[in-house]
Design an enzyme around this catalytic site. Structure first.
Site, PDB file in Angstrom:
ATOM      1  N   ASP A  10       0.858  -1.185   0.000  1.00 55.87           N
ATOM      2  CA  ASP A  10       0.000   0.000   0.000  1.00 55.87           C
ATOM      3  C   ASP A  10       0.894   1.234   0.000  1.00 55.87           C
ATOM      4  OD1 ASP A  10      -2.392   1.585   0.259  1.00 55.87           O
ATOM      5  OD2 ASP A  10      -1.918   1.856   2.369  1.00 55.87           O
ATOM      6  N   CYS A  47     -11.226   3.001  -0.941  1.00 52.39           N
ATOM      7  CA  CYS A  47      -9.955   3.514  -0.421  1.00 52.39           C
ATOM      8  C   CYS A  47      -9.646   2.766   0.868  1.00 52.39           C
ATOM      9  CB  CYS A  47     -10.082   5.015  -0.148  1.00 52.39           C
ATOM     10  SG  CYS A  47      -8.615   5.718   0.634  1.00 52.39           S
ATOM     11  N   HIS A  50      -8.518   3.661   3.599  1.00 52.44           N
ATOM     12  CA  HIS A  50      -8.826   4.334   4.864  1.00 52.44           C
ATOM     13  C   HIS A  50     -10.315   4.388   5.212  1.00 52.44           C
ATOM     14  CE1 HIS A  50      -4.747   5.635   4.212  1.00 52.44           C
ATOM     15  NE2 HIS A  50      -4.727   6.351   5.321  1.00 52.44           N
TER      16      HIS A  50
HETATM   17  N1  DGL Z   1      -4.025   3.855   0.018  1.00 51.14           N
HETATM   18  C1  DGL Z   1      -4.653   4.888  -0.762  1.00 51.14           C
HETATM   19  C2  DGL Z   1      -5.820   4.290  -1.525  1.00 51.14           C
HETATM   20  O1  DGL Z   1      -6.400   3.271  -1.138  1.00 51.14           O
HETATM   21  C3  DGL Z   1      -5.101   6.055   0.095  1.00 51.14           C
HETATM   22  C4  DGL Z   1      -3.972   6.907   0.637  1.00 51.14           C
HETATM   23  C5  DGL Z   1      -3.174   7.575  -0.461  1.00 51.14           C
HETATM   24  O2  DGL Z   1      -3.670   8.524  -1.094  1.00 51.14           O
HETATM   25  O3  DGL Z   1      -2.057   7.132  -0.690  1.00 51.14           O
HETATM   26  O4  DGL Z   1      -6.200   4.801  -2.544  1.00 51.14           O
END
Ligand code: DGL
Length: 271
Positions: free
Chosen positions: A15, A189, A191
């Site tokens: 990630d 996403c 988060h």
């Molecule tokens: N991990 C990113 C996503 O799932 C979110 C955080 C980022 O912008 O890097 O798109």
């Protein structure tokens, strides 16, 4: 497919940072006997605001790192990287590479009754239209509405998930979906599952929320079974964590995302 790919080898997960631990958490639950290596590119976070070329370049570097660790499969936990980089990663990887978009899209299509699906994600994910494309590959007649919810990443990292500010921001981002009368919303996403309660409260309890990470973990299990790569060991799998930088609030954030303390975290330099 790589010859001599062994079921004993670990699964590689990556990630842009530690948000992908929400995906790792689902993998740990669904596949408790698998050895898993996780890399969070904390030095170069966020990916969501960066160009396709940059995100693809970073993802290629990480894929090479994981392949050097002899992984049997790569799971791209980051929605932004999954949206733009999969074809490049598959070109260089002899082992299967799975992203989070297809499993999330599939789950949403199977659940919607009124054929109106909402998608939320980073700017990169939404601008790529990856979810929309995937949904339309399965069912052309579904209407897809999307919105980039950039502030959600910071809210989740700061633990502002159920306070007044979180609710105000969520209302601002999600009002349009109510007008479109969606019955399913994809949390596109890493988060966003952390904000699930507030999202559900604002959009209405009747709207089904799809956690792409959870759906991906189920898909990983299915593929490992199909490829005869499931680790059949009786003992619990080993989990190793790598980051490209130690953020100041690393411990606090990672515990919030994983629900347990992180052990065995190493800092690595990629290029
Ligand atoms: N991990 C990113 C996503 O799932 C979110 C955080 C980022 O912008 O890097 O798109």
């Amino acid at each position: 497919m790589k010859k001599n790919n062994s079921s004993k080898n670990p699964i590689g997960v990556f990630d842009s940072g530690i948000g992908g631990l929400t995906v790792a958490k689902s993998l740990f639950e669904i596949l408790p006997n698998e050895n898993i290596i996780y890399l969070g590119d904390t030095a170069r976070l966020p990916y969501g605001t960066k160009s396709k070329a940059t995100v693809t370049g970073y993802s290629v570097e990480i894929t090479k790192f994981l392949l050097n660790k002899n992984v049997k499969m790569i799971v791209v936990a980051c929605n932004t990287a999954s949206s733009v980089a999969l074809p490049s990663l598959r070109r260089i990887s002899p082992v299967p590479v799975i992203g989070v978009i297809k499993p999330g899209a599939k789950a949403a299509v199977s659940i919607t009754n009124n054929f109106k699906i909402g998608v939320i994600g980073t700017l990169g994910t939404i601008q790529s239209s990856a979810y929309k494309t995937q949904i339309h590959k399965i069912e052309r007649n579904i209407e897809v509405f999307s919105n980039a919810c950039s502030l959600f990443v910071q809210l989740a990292e700061d633990g502002w998930t159920e306070n007044k500010i979180a609710e105000m921001v969520t209302k601002e981002y999600l009002t349009g979906f109510k007008d479109h009368k969606i019955d399913t919303l994809i949390l596109g996403c890493t988060h966003y599952p952390i904000l699930k309660n507030t999202i559900s409260k604002v959009i209405g309890k009747k709207i089904r929320l799809i956690d792409s990470g959870e759906e991906t973990a189920k898909e990983v299990k299915r593929i490992l079974e199909q490829e005869h790569l499931l680790n059949t060991q009786k003992k619990k799998g080993k989990h190793k964590f790598y980051v490209t930088d130690f953020q100041k609030k690393f411990k606090e954030i990672s515990e919030r995302f994983l629900g347990q303390p992180l052990h065995d975290v190493k800092k690595v330099k990629l290029s």
